[in-house]
Design an enzyme around this catalytic site. Structure first.
Site, PDB file in Angstrom:
ATOM      1  CD  GLU A 119      -2.614   1.340   2.436  1.00 57.05           C
ATOM      2  OE1 GLU A 119      -3.343   2.576   2.779  1.00 57.05           O
ATOM      3  OE2 GLU A 119      -2.732   0.303   3.231  1.00 57.05           O
ATOM      4  CG  ASP A 324      -0.765 -16.325  13.448  1.00 63.14           C
ATOM      5  OD1 ASP A 324      -1.456 -15.918  12.175  1.00 63.14           O
ATOM      6  OD2 ASP A 324      -1.262 -17.242  13.885  1.00 63.14           O
ATOM      7  CG  HIS A 415      -3.829   7.824  -0.327  1.00 61.99           C
ATOM      8  ND1 HIS A 415      -4.084   8.373   0.880  1.00 61.99           N
ATOM      9  CD2 HIS A 415      -3.648   6.457  -0.107  1.00 61.99           C
ATOM     10  CE1 HIS A 415      -3.793   7.526   1.989  1.00 61.99           C
ATOM     11  NE2 HIS A 415      -3.751   6.469   1.389  1.00 61.99           N
TER      12      HIS A 415
END
Length: 422
Positions: A119, A324, A415
């Site tokens: 991302e 995990d 972004h």
């Protein structure tokens, strides 16, 4: 989980463009398993087993080279305890965020944090927040509690039997503890919670697991206790399971939010208006206003806790450091709070009750993942508590940065610039 009529009808019309109802029904029919070859080799980690799996996949040499690259093949045996049906590795880009100064009970110093993500803008955002905290002298972080559970369930004929079993189990806690701890050199049973629902009894065993995240450790320990119960209990259950979905494992739950699962940590900072203007291009008041509105928004949607994007930073750090990753489902739960002080500073805090992290065991010993822990000086024994406090500091940095971007109106532009290169 309902769907509005208009959406359901639109979806049906889209499906019918690709075939009749009869054709759609035929697509959903079971297919003969004889025509579908099984993956060969199981857990065997040999070049021959790998070759048979790649033959099954029948793909191009370029695809195979991208996954089973020479370095992966050289390090193949390092993965043998972490994967089945092995065919190679996937490369995820890793960026460095920081420096992040953490002043904790266990974490002390400036950390450069490896974040593995696809991302765009994520690493830049966390790095900006970390630099802001460091410019103020760092965040204060504190480990508050720790413990992880496994919750077996037992079914009886009626409530009377369930009650008799519960009375027996209460008297057996010292024995349960001895049996559980005989299976591990690191885990300790610290509590047993009892829940009765009709003729069902849940025993939620709570453990500390040292520097390991500990899910496998507590499963093995609890299975040993369950074996003892099946052999010795005067009231035998009709059936039982080693985990009856009461522990909160890999899911957001109110129970874990209100107590602890993994490590409970908090981090805070007081930030001057000048530094917020310099790093975030906004004001403490604007950030408090955004936080207030977003807290109500989170409440209206029924979220457990109120926060901006804990999952972003945790998933990236977990992936880089061999955690995990599925535990993000429970770890990314908590509360962010912003308040403007009388001195026009911003008080910012995050609290996370469910951080499931470790610095030994699991994926922490894999080549790249161990290297990422080494980058922070947090690999190996006696480092898990410090790692948890660093996680809290990272998430505080991320909350400051994203809320600063939203308050200043820069969120979309960032972004566009970083994700689309505009």
């Amino acid at each position: 989980m309902s769907t509005h009529y208009r959406q359901a009808n639109q979806h049906l019309q889209e499906l019918l463009k690709n075939g009749s109802v009869e054709e759609l029904v035929q697509r959903l029919q079971p297919k003969s398993p004889d025509a579908i070859p099984k993956v060969p080799g199981g857990s065997r980690m040999t070049p021959e087993a790998l070759e048979r799996r790649w033959q099954l996949l029948n793909t191009t040499p370029e695809v195979q080279e991208a996954i089973a690259d020479p370095l992966t093949m050289e390090q193949m045996q390092a993965y043998r305890r972490n994967i089945e049906n092995f065919i190679g590795t996937v490369k995820v880009p890793v960026g460095i965020a920081g420096p992040l100064q953490v002043n904790g009970l266990y974490a002390q110093g400036s950390y450069y944090l490896p974040l593995a993500t696809t991302e765009a803008a994520l690493v830049a955002s966390y790095s900006r927040g970390a630099q802001l905290l460091t410019a103020m002298g760092g965040c204060t972080a504190m480990l508050l509690n720790e413990g992880i559970g496994r919750a077996p369930g037992f079914a009886f004929q009626n409530l009377q039997e369930a009650g008799q079993f519960m009375m027996w189990a209460i008297a057996q806690q010292a024995t349960f503890k001895q049996i559980a701890e005989s299976t591990t050199g690191h885990g300790q049973m610290i509590d047993m919670r009892l829940t009765v629902e009709g003729n069902h009894v849940y025993l939620d065993f709570q453990y500390t697991t040292g520097d390991a995240a500990g899910q496998n450790m507590v499963t093995i320990a609890t299975e040993a206790v369950c074996d003892y119960i099946r052999e010795q209990s005067p009231i035998q259950p009709e059936y039982s399971f080693v985990e009856a979905n009461l522990s909160g494992d890999k899911k957001a739950s109110a129970q874990s939010f209100l107590s602890v699962r993994g490590k409970k940590v908090t981090a805070e900072a007081r930030l001057s208006a000048d530094l917020i203007k310099k790093y975030l291009h906004t004001t403490p008041t604007a950030m408090e206003n955004y936080w207030r509105m977003s807290a109500i928004g989170g409440t209206l949607t029924g979220t457990i806790g109120v926060q901006g994007h804990y999952a972003n930073g945790l998933a990236a750090l977990y992936l880089a450091c061999g955690q995990d990753v599925a535990c993000v489902a429970e770890s990314a739960v908590g509360v962010t709070r912003f308040e403007v002080t009388e001195e026009n500073e911003l008080y910012a805090a995050v609290t996370l009750p469910n951080l499931v992290v470790g610095t030994v065991g699991g994926g922490t010993g894999l080549p790249s993942q161990q290297a990422c822990l080494e980058l922070m000086g947090l690999a190996g024994n006696d480092k898990a508590r410090a790692f948890a406090e660093v996680c809290a500091g990272l998430l505080l940095a991320g909350e400051l940065s994203i809320i600063g971007a939203l308050a200043s109106g820069e969120f979309t532009r960032a972004h566009q610039r970083l994700a689309r290169g505009r």
